[in-house]
Design an enzyme around this catalytic site. Sequence first.
Site, short mmCIF file in Angstrom:
data_model
loop_
_atom_site.label_atom_id
_atom_site.label_comp_id
_atom_site.label_asym_id
_atom_site.label_seq_id
_atom_site.Cartn_x
_atom_site.Cartn_y
_atom_site.Cartn_z
N GLU A 71 0.89 -1.29 -0.14
CA GLU A 71 0.25 0.02 0.26
C GLU A 71 1.21 0.98 0.11
OE1 GLU A 71 -3.93 -1.30 2.44
OE2 GLU A 71 -2.25 0.20 3.15
N LYS A 114 7.08 -1.56 6.60
CA LYS A 114 7.44 -0.35 6.25
C LYS A 114 8.80 0.07 5.54
CE LYS A 114 8.49 2.87 10.34
NZ LYS A 114 8.57 3.82 11.04
N ARG A 162 -3.67 9.62 15.99
CA ARG A 162 -2.93 9.08 16.43
C ARG A 162 -3.01 9.20 18.10
NH1 ARG A 162 2.91 6.87 14.20
NH2 ARG A 162 3.82 5.99 16.52
N ARG A 189 -2.78 10.42 10.90
CA ARG A 189 -3.60 8.99 10.90
C ARG A 189 -4.82 9.77 11.28
NH1 ARG A 189 -0.93 3.66 12.24
NH2 ARG A 189 -3.26 2.44 12.00
N LYS A 224 2.38 4.09 1.37
CA LYS A 224 2.23 5.79 2.81
C LYS A 224 2.29 7.02 2.67
CE LYS A 224 4.93 4.82 6.75
NZ LYS A 224 4.82 5.76 7.55
#
Length: 549
Positions: free
Chosen positions: A212, A393, A234, A219, A214
Site C-alpha cells: 500500500e 514499512k 493517533r 493518522r 504510505k
Amino acid sequence: MERKEIKDSAYLFLGSIGPAFENITLGIGDKLALKAIAGAYRVSEEEVKKRYSRTGDLGDVAFELNQGEEKSLAIDEVFGSLKEIKEASGKGSQEEKTGLLSSILQRASPKEGKYIVRIVLGKLRLGFGDQFLLEAFSIAFTGDKKYVVKIKESYSVCTDIGELAESLAEQGPKALGHFSIKLGRPVRSMLAQRVKTFEELEERIPGKKAAEEKYDGERVQIHKNGEEIKAFSRRLEDITAQYPDVIEAVRKGILAKKIVLDGEIIAYVEGGKANDSTGEFYSFQRLMKRRRKYEVQKYTEICPVAVFFFDILYLEGNSLLKKPYPERRAILEEHVKESEILHLARRIVTDNLEEIEDFFNEALEKRLEGIIIKSMGRNSAYEAGKRSWFWLKWKEEYASGMRETFDLAIIGKYYGRGKRKGSFGALLCAILNGEEQRFETFTKVGTGFTEADAKEIDSLLSEHIISEVPKNVLIKSRMLPDIFVEPSLVIEVLGSEITESPSHTAGQGEGDTGLALRFPRFLRIRHDKGPYDITTLTEVRNLKEGKSI
C-alpha cells in the site's frame, strides 16, 4: 478506596479529569493561576510573580506559600472542584474559575496545593506516563506483574484509563480480554515494523502480500454512530472540529450506520486530483495548517485534504479486529464510496518483489513517504497499539543506505550564535528507556532547521522550560544544556550511524559508555507524537546490532 475514587485517581495521576480523547481543558493559564494563588494565601500578585521567576513552577510557589496546618482533601472533593472549574463558562467565568481554584487551595495541604496547581495548568511533571500506570495497575489489582502485557493490550482497545482501572479493581484479571470497541472511544493504532533491507520484506512476509502507498499525513480514526461522526488522531485527540469537510464527506459517502475506519488525512496540490495515480501531495507540515481552533473554514479552502482509508475496525455492532487483513480490506471496499475527499489507499497484491519495487518508486514520484507491506495470512489480525510484523514499512531513507530516522524528545537547548543568536544553536534530544520509563540523551541536533522551524520550535518549547534536570531524564554533566526543557515536543531526526559515546546516557552500561547518533539532521516536528511515543532504547540497540526494529 471506593470504585469512583479509583477511576478519578487514574485520571488525576495523568494530570486530567477524564480520558485523553475528551480533550479536556480547564481554561486556566499562568495569569489566572497566579491570581488564585495570591488570593488563597493572602499575598500580593507581585510576591507570587517574584517567586515564580525564581522557581519557574507555580506549583512550587503554592507549596512555599502554604504555611497552614497539614490537611487532607478527599479525592472526590478535588475532582469535583476541578470539574466545576472546567464547566465555568460565559460572562464572569474567569473570576469564577479563579475563585474556585483559590477556594480549594485554601483547603489543601502544601503538597496537595502544589499538585492541584500543576494539574490545572496541565504541567503535572510526575515523571511517568500511562504505560507506567498500567504496570502499577497489574500489581495493585492482580497482585502480579505477569498481567502487564494483557493489561496493555486491553488499554489499546479501552483507551479510557479510568474505566480500565475501575474494571480491574472490581474484577481483577477476569476483566482482561473482555474489552471491545466502543463508538466514540478511539482504539490505539496498529503500527508497522521497520526492516533493514528490501529483501527482508520477503523474509518477513513470504509469498503473496499487499503493498500500500504510505502517506505523509495525519493518522485518523473515524467513528460514525448514526448522525454523530468523530475523528481521532493517533494520540487519541478529538480532531473532529479541524476537519469539517472530512466529516461532511463521511456523512454523505459512508452509508453504514455504525462504523470505525482507519486511514490517513493528507493535503494535496490545489488543482490536482487526490485519487489520480499521478497526483502529488503536500508534506505533513502543510497539513498542520488545519490543526487550529479558529478560522477553520478559511484553512479548509486554503489547504484541501483527502482521506485514504486502509482498514476497518468495526461495523454495525461487530468488532473486526480479529478478522484477517484480506477480509477487512474486502469489507472496507464494500463500505467506502469514493469521492473527491474519500478514497481507498492505493495498493497492489503480488508475490513479485520487482513489482513491489516499481510500486515503491511510483510512490516516491508522487512525493509519498514510501510503502507499507501487509500480510495476507489467515492470522493477520488488527493488533491495536502494537508495532506488528504483519505490517512492514519501507521508506526512501531506508532505500538510501545507512541513513535511519528516529523520533526523539527535546530535553534541552543550547544558545545560538551568529544567525541563530536569539534562538537555539542546537537541541539536546533523548530516546525513551521503556524499562526504566526514563529519557536518556542520544544526540545533539544542530542542522536541518529553517528559520521558520527554529521559530516554531522555540514557540512550542516556551511553555515547557524548567529550571533543573527533570527527574525522569538522565544527562551527563558534560552535556548539560543552557536551558532545560521537560520532555514534550517530538522531532524526527535523520542520522547515519549509532556509535558508543562517553557523552551520552542512552543504554549506559557499567563502563559509563552510552549510545549516540552520528551526523543527525532535523527533518520535521512530529505533532502527532507524544514523548512516550518516541524511539526506544530497545529499537536503538536492535539497529546497532544490525537487527530490524
